[in-house]
Design a protein around this motif. Structure first.
Motif: not given
Length: 368
Positions: A194-214
């Motif tokens: 759940a923390t992984a999902i929340h951090s991707l959705a809310t934390t700014p400036a995560i590099k390669h956010r799209g790749a991490e999400a997929w």
């Protein structure tokens, strides 16, 4: 007739820079460079790429075996053992991603990042971007109050005095948190995801956010779908529950002995890097099997002093670090695995019951 050229008066010499008095901390800072020189001369800072290739191949083979068992055993309760096996494989993947995040595998920073991003998100189900931010802060300030997120107050209280005023169910848990620690770890698997999902959705400036999400979606959606489609809803849910419980327990039991119950350092204390890392870390005694089971985290002192050292070299560097600490009078802590768990449980119980400053750091106190 001659014209005398006026002679310019000599420029006054610039005032001498004041010599900064040599303080007690200066030689302490030099200690780290002396230790680094010994370790570098021994060749232990060199990367071990082939060793990591074999570890990656072994992880892939273990994952393949677990998948074959899941798909071929059928709807039998023996599948719950397979679920526990998946949890072990996922945790081993976390250890491997951890090493890559520390730049231990490749000479290229971007290759290390993608290595950890793929394994961390796709295999383990954790966000690489979240993990590196959190873990880098921990390494910079282990057990430093207000700076190390690993001792931040949440469901558990690690800093004396921060649990005051808790009432109701939360207060009941806090007063017994040492005894409840390992049962609570079984709940941490869903928290990690759940923390992984929340951090991707809310934390700014995560590099390669799209790749991490997929990658994360494939792991956190695809794996449960595969399990339930193979085993049916009831056995499938039981399978996932066992996997999450063992995963959370294994992860927590691997990380908890390393710093919990070790001295806490006040936020404003000025402690040099080497002592900050050694004083707050605890090694776990054991052999090669424990190195594998804990991913090298059992050699926590050496890992914190040399975070970019390949984990396969930590056991080789341990005698050098231990001897150096003895020469400089730096306390070097080791404990057995069961002994370390006992220390953690007692410490958490003391903090939960409101005992003040149960693990005072004598070196940190000197620099308050």
């Amino acid at each position: 007739m001659t014209i005398d050229t006026p002679v310019r008066p000599p420029r006054p010499a610039p005032p001498a820079r004041p010599v900064r008095p040599r303080t007690a901390r200066n030689p302490q800072t030099a200690d780290y460079f002396d230790l680094m020189r010994r370790v570098s001369d021994a060749g232990l800072m060199e990367r071990r790429f082939r060793w990591y290739v074999w570890r990656t191949v072994a992880l892939a083979a273990q994952l393949a075996v677990a998948l074959v068992l899941l798909l071929t055993l059928g709807q039998t309760w023996w599948q719950l053992l397979v679920a526990a096996g998946f949890a072990v494989v996922f945790t081993q993947g976390a250890f491997l991603a951890h090493d890559g995040a520390h730049q231990q595998v490749f000479t290229s920073g971007s290759r290390n990042a993608w290595f950890s991003r793929i394994i961390g998100n796709l295999v383990v189900g954790l966000s690489y971007g979240w993990w590196t931010r959190k873990h880098n802060k921990h390494h910079g300030n282990p057990n430093v109050i207000g700076k190390d997120g690993d001792i931040a107050t949440g469901a558990l209280v690690f800093v004396p005095g921060q649990g005051e005023g808790r009432t109701g169910l939360l207060g009941w848990v806090t007063r017994r948190q040492g005894w409840l620690f390992f049962p609570m770890l079984t709940l941490f698997g869903p928290v990690f995801h759940a923390t992984a999902i929340h951090s991707l959705a809310t934390t700014p400036a995560i590099k390669h956010r799209g790749a991490e999400a997929w990658l994360l979606a494939i792991r956190l959606i695809g794996f449960p779908v595969l399990v339930i489609a193979t085993l049916g809803p009831w056995l499938g849910v039981a399978f996932l529950a066992v996997e999450l419980m063992v995963f959370g327990l294994y992860m927590g039991a691997s990380f908890a002995p390393n710093h919990k119950g070790m001295p806490l350092i006040p936020k404003d204390a000025d402690v040099d890097f080497l002592r900050r890392q050694v004083l707050t870390s605890r090694n776990i005694r054991g052999g090669r099997f424990l190195d594998w089971a804990m991913g090298g985290l059992n050699l926590q002192v050496e890992h914190h002093v040399f975070p970019r050292m390949a984990s396969g070299n930590l056991r080789r560097v341990q005698p050098i670090v231990r001897e150096f600490c003895a020469e400089r009078g730096i306390p070097y802590t080791e404990a057995g695995l069961v002994e370390s768990y006992g220390i953690v449980i007692r410490y958490l119980n003391r903090v939960g019951l409101g005992h003040s400053d149960p693990m005072e750091c004598p070196i940190a106190a000197r620099y308050r």
